[in-house]
Design a protein around this motif. Structure first.
Motif, PDB file in Angstrom:
ATOM      1  N   SER A  60       0.758  -1.321  -0.011  1.00  0.00           N
ATOM      2  CA  SER A  60      -0.161  -0.089  -0.130  1.00  0.00           C
ATOM      3  C   SER A  60       0.770   1.186   0.109  1.00  0.00           C
ATOM      4  O   SER A  60       1.914   1.377   0.278  1.00  0.00           O
ATOM      5  CB  SER A  60      -0.974   0.124   1.157  1.00  0.00           C
ATOM      6  OG  SER A  60      -0.356   0.146   2.272  1.00  0.00           O
ATOM      7  N   LEU A  63      -0.929   5.247   3.294  1.00  0.00           N
ATOM      8  CA  LEU A  63      -1.558   4.563   4.533  1.00  0.00           C
ATOM      9  C   LEU A  63      -1.190   5.442   5.727  1.00  0.00           C
ATOM     10  O   LEU A  63      -1.671   5.516   6.672  1.00  0.00           O
ATOM     11  CB  LEU A  63      -1.299   3.088   4.617  1.00  0.00           C
ATOM     12  CG  LEU A  63      -1.899   2.522   5.886  1.00  0.00           C
ATOM     13  CD1 LEU A  63      -3.457   2.536   6.067  1.00  0.00           C
ATOM     14  CD2 LEU A  63      -1.434   0.935   6.116  1.00  0.00           C
ATOM     15  N   ILE A  79      -7.406  -0.930   4.207  1.00  0.00           N
ATOM     16  CA  ILE A  79      -6.412  -1.974   3.336  1.00  0.00           C
ATOM     17  C   ILE A  79      -7.290  -3.282   2.772  1.00  0.00           C
ATOM     18  O   ILE A  79      -6.471  -3.875   2.062  1.00  0.00           O
ATOM     19  CB  ILE A  79      -5.385  -2.370   4.378  1.00  0.00           C
ATOM     20  CG1 ILE A  79      -5.797  -3.192   5.560  1.00  0.00           C
ATOM     21  CG2 ILE A  79      -4.628  -1.127   4.806  1.00  0.00           C
ATOM     22  CD1 ILE A  79      -4.651  -3.463   6.302  1.00  0.00           C
ATOM     23  N   PRO A  82      -8.341  -2.689  -1.402  1.00  0.00           N
ATOM     24  CA  PRO A  82      -7.297  -3.012  -2.538  1.00  0.00           C
ATOM     25  C   PRO A  82      -7.248  -4.593  -2.583  1.00  0.00           C
ATOM     26  O   PRO A  82      -7.137  -5.111  -3.559  1.00  0.00           O
ATOM     27  CB  PRO A  82      -6.075  -2.257  -2.243  1.00  0.00           C
ATOM     28  CG  PRO A  82      -6.777  -1.239  -1.347  1.00  0.00           C
ATOM     29  CD  PRO A  82      -7.841  -1.593  -0.645  1.00  0.00           C
ATOM     30  N   ASP A 104      -1.217  -5.123   4.995  1.00  0.00           N
ATOM     31  CA  ASP A 104      -1.696  -4.429   3.798  1.00  0.00           C
ATOM     32  C   ASP A 104      -1.314  -4.848   2.381  1.00  0.00           C
ATOM     33  O   ASP A 104      -1.077  -4.345   1.431  1.00  0.00           O
ATOM     34  CB  ASP A 104      -1.475  -2.774   3.880  1.00  0.00           C
ATOM     35  CG  ASP A 104       0.367  -2.387   3.854  1.00  0.00           C
ATOM     36  OD1 ASP A 104       0.944  -3.263   4.801  1.00  0.00           O
ATOM     37  OD2 ASP A 104       0.629  -1.548   3.652  1.00  0.00           O
ATOM     38  N   ILE A 136      -6.921   4.287  -0.471  1.00  0.00           N
ATOM     39  CA  ILE A 136      -5.494   4.234  -0.464  1.00  0.00           C
ATOM     40  C   ILE A 136      -5.245   3.478  -1.779  1.00  0.00           C
ATOM     41  O   ILE A 136      -6.023   2.868  -2.421  1.00  0.00           O
ATOM     42  CB  ILE A 136      -5.054   3.318   0.604  1.00  0.00           C
ATOM     43  CG1 ILE A 136      -5.582   1.869   0.722  1.00  0.00           C
ATOM     44  CG2 ILE A 136      -5.336   4.231   1.958  1.00  0.00           C
ATOM     45  CD1 ILE A 136      -4.930   1.113   1.745  1.00  0.00           C
ATOM     46  N   ARG A 137      -4.099   3.578  -2.237  1.00  0.00           N
ATOM     47  CA  ARG A 137      -3.381   2.851  -3.393  1.00  0.00           C
ATOM     48  C   ARG A 137      -2.670   2.041  -3.148  1.00  0.00           C
ATOM     49  O   ARG A 137      -2.041   1.882  -2.021  1.00  0.00           O
ATOM     50  CB  ARG A 137      -2.941   3.899  -4.350  1.00  0.00           C
ATOM     51  CG  ARG A 137      -3.876   5.307  -4.730  1.00  0.00           C
ATOM     52  CD  ARG A 137      -4.983   4.991  -5.581  1.00  0.00           C
ATOM     53  NE  ARG A 137      -4.559   4.378  -6.689  1.00  0.00           N
ATOM     54  CZ  ARG A 137      -4.335   5.359  -7.679  1.00  0.00           C
ATOM     55  NH1 ARG A 137      -4.244   6.629  -7.717  1.00  0.00           N
ATOM     56  NH2 ARG A 137      -4.065   4.604  -8.885  1.00  0.00           N
ATOM     57  N   VAL A 138      -2.190   0.959  -4.232  1.00  0.00           N
ATOM     58  CA  VAL A 138      -1.152   0.084  -3.879  1.00  0.00           C
ATOM     59  C   VAL A 138      -0.153   0.156  -5.089  1.00  0.00           C
ATOM     60  O   VAL A 138      -0.553   0.376  -6.145  1.00  0.00           O
ATOM     61  CB  VAL A 138      -1.793  -1.243  -3.792  1.00  0.00           C
ATOM     62  CG1 VAL A 138      -2.656  -1.426  -2.848  1.00  0.00           C
ATOM     63  CG2 VAL A 138      -2.432  -1.726  -5.152  1.00  0.00           C
ATOM     64  N   GLY A 172       2.167   4.213  -5.363  1.00  0.00           N
ATOM     65  CA  GLY A 172       0.421   3.983  -5.433  1.00  0.00           C
ATOM     66  C   GLY A 172       0.069   4.307  -6.744  1.00  0.00           C
ATOM     67  O   GLY A 172       0.390   5.218  -7.293  1.00  0.00           O
TER      68      GLY A 172
END
Length: 429
Positions: A60, A63, A79, A82, A104, A136-138, A172
């Motif tokens: 992630s 975060l 978390i 995603p 995550d 949130i992005r990963v 991300g």
């Protein structure tokens, strides 16, 4: 019981190793112990476990900021999104989940017969969906290579390298693919790739790219269609009853109503426990052969587990897991936890292993996972990890103030550290 959740949760503590299988490969370890423990023995034993294909690892981003203002359950809900999206799209193109998706992180394995373009199209679509629906992005790393498949976990130099890439060298929304993936794309594939500047991809500082070769960022390309809902959950690190409740918590809603529901879930699922987190060191030096080092490391983990179980009280304490160099135990009462930690440190030293141990008490989420193992999450895990893994020298036991209040502090000294602007006060000895 107090159900107040701490306002901050260090995101680094949601980053425990994810690729270790629910259990150690005990049969393989027994075979290694019974062998001559030579490089030839290591290659022979591991040779039966080689698998070739794509390892897809996510980590992630973003975060840190959100975890400063949210409680544990809200973070777990964030978390989760995603991971569910990635699982849906990756299983849709033939992937299988690897290990337990603790914290995550997530990991999938795709067989070598998978079309590289099909896989990348699914991952691009997954990133689009994560950007649209999640807070949130990963970052995602993809490598095609050879791995050792041991009780459902992927091991070896290439497995370690792609995890390191995803966790330390992606942003991300990014998809980073290795040279072995890029060269499997057909001519006219339609993907836009740009070579990433080499950072630390476990290749040293000699100008080489390490076991992954060159790495490319996927800037654009054809997208897959909508994902077919997967037939089941990803391998969650939570008890099933808790996860069913967690799915009812809307991570997009930060309002009072959702906060009230989170407090209700905390009252239902969190319990006051003392966490004992142990990080072992190595015993002696190896011969530099990666296969030997892998089996030696597994052997040491099994030995640490044996010692821990031998010393663990019959009641009021449980082993949560042994994953790589880490072992985590839970105690109902902090008072027997400190003698256990001191005894385990001595036993590991007698076995030729140094260790660092952190103890903290507070509300945690813990229980059996659907896969049959155990896991734990909560601020005490964060604090124990911070003290032992980040701040302690080898051989030290660290007690939070909450644990120290119930312990004999003979031989312990009060220490203060400032980490990321936060003052940490604990005892070590």
């Amino acid at each position: 019981m107090s159900t107040d959740l701490p306002a901050r949760h260090d995101p680094g503590a949601f980053d425990l190793a994810r690729d270790a299988a629910p259990g150690l490969p005990l049969t393989l370890i027994e075979q290694w112990r019974a062998s001559g423990r030579t490089a030839a023995d290591a290659r022979r034993l591991l040779g039966a476990h080689v698998t070739t294909g794509y390892s897809v690892v996510s980590d992630s981003a973003g975060l840190t900021r959100l975890s400063r203002s949210l409680g544990l359950l809200e973070v777990l809900a964030l978390i989760d999104g995603p991971k569910r999206v990635l699982h849906a799209y990756a299983t849709g193109v033939g992937g299988r989940a690897v290990g337990v998706w603790a914290a995550d992180n997530a990991q999938m394995f795709h067989p070598a017969t998978t079309d590289a373009g099909t896989l990348l199209s699914a991952l691009l679509r997954a990133q689009d969906e994560i950007a649209r629906t999640c807070r949130i992005r990963v970052g995602i790393g993809v490598h095609h290579g050879d791995y050792y498949d041991l009780d459902g976990g992927l091991y070896g130099a290439e497995a370690d390298a792609i995890e390191h890439l995803a966790e330390n060298d992606t942003e991300g929304g990014e998809i980073a693919v290795t040279e072995a993936v890029a060269e499997r794309l057909p001519a006219g594939h339609g993907f836009v790739l740009r070579r990433k500047e080499r950072q630390d991809r476990q290749g040293g500082h000699d100008g080489k790219d390490g076991p992954l070769g060159a790495v490319y960022r996927v800037l654009d390309g054809p997208r897959a269609g909508d994902a077919t809902p997967p037939g089941g959950w990803y391998p969650i690190p939570y008890p099933a009853a808790f996860y069913e409740d967690l799915l009812r918590l809307d991570p997009q809603d930060a309002g009072a109503q959702d906060a009230g529901f989170a407090a209700t879930l905390a009252e239902k699922h969190l319990r006051e426990r003392t966490v004992v987190l142990v990080e072992r060191g190595e015993a002696g030096t190896g011969n530099g052969v990666s296969e030997v080092e892998l089996l030696r490391s597994l052997d040491l983990s099994a030995r640490m587990r044996e010692l821990g179980l031998r010393l663990l009280p019959d009641e009021g304490a449980v082993e949560v897991k042994v994953a790589g160099p880490l072992a985590i135990y839970l105690f109902d009462d902090p008072r027997p936890a400190v003698p256990f930690a001191l005894q385990l440190r001595a036993a590991l030293a007698d076995a030729g292993m140094t260790c660092r141990i952190g103890l903290d008490s507070g509300p945690v989420l813990s229980g059996r996972t659907p896969g049959g193992g155990r896991d734990v999450a909560g601020a005490p895990v964060n604090q124990a990890s911070k003290m032992a893994q980040d701040l302690a020298a080898p051989g030290l036991v660290c007690l939070s103030e909450a644990v120290a209040a119930h312990a004999d502090l003979g031989g312990f000294a009060l220490v203060r550290h400032t980490v990321s602007g936060v003052d940490l006060i604990f005892y070590q000895g």
